[in-house]
Design a protein around this motif. Sequence first.
Motif, short mmCIF file in Angstrom:
data_model
loop_
_atom_site.label_atom_id
_atom_site.label_comp_id
_atom_site.label_asym_id
_atom_site.label_seq_id
_atom_site.Cartn_x
_atom_site.Cartn_y
_atom_site.Cartn_z
N UNK A 91 35.50 40.84 51.14
CA UNK A 91 36.40 39.76 50.75
C UNK A 91 35.73 38.66 49.94
N UNK A 92 34.59 38.95 49.34
CA UNK A 92 33.85 37.98 48.53
C UNK A 92 34.11 38.24 47.05
N UNK A 93 34.41 37.19 46.31
CA UNK A 93 34.65 37.30 44.86
C UNK A 93 33.33 37.61 44.17
N UNK A 94 33.30 38.71 43.44
CA UNK A 94 32.09 39.14 42.74
C UNK A 94 32.23 39.06 41.22
N UNK A 95 33.47 38.91 40.74
CA UNK A 95 33.71 38.94 39.30
C UNK A 95 35.06 38.30 39.03
N UNK A 96 35.20 37.70 37.85
CA UNK A 96 36.52 37.28 37.40
C UNK A 96 36.63 35.81 37.05
N UNK A 97 37.82 35.49 36.51
CA UNK A 97 38.12 34.12 36.09
C UNK A 97 39.54 34.05 35.57
N UNK A 98 39.99 32.83 35.35
CA UNK A 98 41.25 32.62 34.65
C UNK A 98 41.02 32.93 33.17
N UNK A 99 42.04 33.44 32.51
CA UNK A 99 41.93 33.73 31.08
C UNK A 99 41.77 32.43 30.30
N UNK A 100 40.85 32.41 29.36
CA UNK A 100 40.62 31.23 28.52
C UNK A 100 41.72 31.04 27.49
N UNK A 101 42.29 32.15 27.03
CA UNK A 101 43.38 32.14 26.04
C UNK A 101 44.32 33.29 26.38
N UNK A 102 45.47 33.33 25.75
CA UNK A 102 46.43 34.40 26.01
C UNK A 102 45.84 35.77 25.70
N UNK A 103 44.96 35.85 24.71
CA UNK A 103 44.38 37.13 24.30
C UNK A 103 43.04 37.44 24.97
N UNK A 104 42.67 36.69 25.99
CA UNK A 104 41.43 36.91 26.73
C UNK A 104 41.67 38.02 27.74
N UNK A 105 41.31 39.24 27.38
CA UNK A 105 41.57 40.41 28.23
C UNK A 105 40.37 40.72 29.12
N UNK A 106 40.63 41.05 30.38
CA UNK A 106 39.53 41.33 31.30
C UNK A 106 38.86 42.68 31.02
N UNK A 107 37.57 42.75 31.35
CA UNK A 107 36.79 43.97 31.21
C UNK A 107 36.68 44.60 32.61
N UNK A 108 37.55 45.54 32.91
CA UNK A 108 37.58 46.13 34.24
C UNK A 108 36.39 47.03 34.53
N UNK A 109 35.73 47.56 33.51
CA UNK A 109 34.51 48.34 33.73
C UNK A 109 33.42 47.42 34.28
N UNK A 110 33.34 46.21 33.76
CA UNK A 110 32.38 45.24 34.28
C UNK A 110 32.73 44.88 35.73
N UNK A 111 34.02 44.76 36.01
CA UNK A 111 34.46 44.45 37.38
C UNK A 111 34.02 45.52 38.37
N UNK A 112 34.18 46.79 37.97
CA UNK A 112 33.77 47.90 38.84
C UNK A 112 32.29 47.79 39.18
N UNK A 113 31.46 47.52 38.19
CA UNK A 113 30.01 47.38 38.44
C UNK A 113 29.73 46.26 39.41
N UNK A 114 30.42 45.15 39.28
CA UNK A 114 30.17 43.99 40.14
C UNK A 114 30.61 44.20 41.58
N UNK A 115 31.78 44.82 41.78
CA UNK A 115 32.26 44.99 43.16
C UNK A 115 31.55 46.12 43.87
N UNK A 116 30.90 47.01 43.11
CA UNK A 116 30.16 48.12 43.72
C UNK A 116 28.71 47.77 44.01
N UNK A 117 28.24 46.61 43.60
CA UNK A 117 26.83 46.23 43.84
C UNK A 117 26.50 46.15 45.32
#
Length: 191
Positions: free
Chosen positions: A165-191
Amino acid sequence: MSFRQEATSWLFPRALDTAPAPTIGARAPSTDKLTMPNADGKPTIIAFLRHCGCPFAEKTFLNLRSTAEAHPHTQFVAVSHSDSDATNKWLAGVGEASPVQIIIDPDRELYARWGLGLSSTWHMLSPWSLWSVIKLGREEGIWNRPTESGTRWQTAGAFGIDSKGIVKWGKAADTANDLPDFQEAIKKVDD
């Protein structure tokens, strides 16, 4: 979809009391709609979408779904602030949700709890955002769909939470076109 529905999406909605966005290393917010940590012990990746109909929401959802298909050991959640009917109609247009869990949050309470408030005009209508939406349409065929519910002013965001239940990755979008990188998310939550 009517002209009135589309026009309503441009009206500035009621502002909610918005908590600060969770920081990396902090405990993730937990509610009845979205319990953290995940009961089955899996890490969780959450995408808070822009309104159903937005090309950036569609691209985010498609990326989330394809990542989910490749990583069954992680729970994937998309949160929509459009109502159930509009969200289901939108999903019918973009393809089925499975294996992504969909949470409908038309009151935007989850968004506020996760630090996602209302955006500015510059956030959504900057030249870079407008150019990105044209580019997304031309290169990938993802154009604006009818907006039957929801608001264009809601900020999107994405977060990755580990099995504790600990946040390892992420943020609010800086702009409407700021798309998240879910591959990076996978690496962070699997550490």
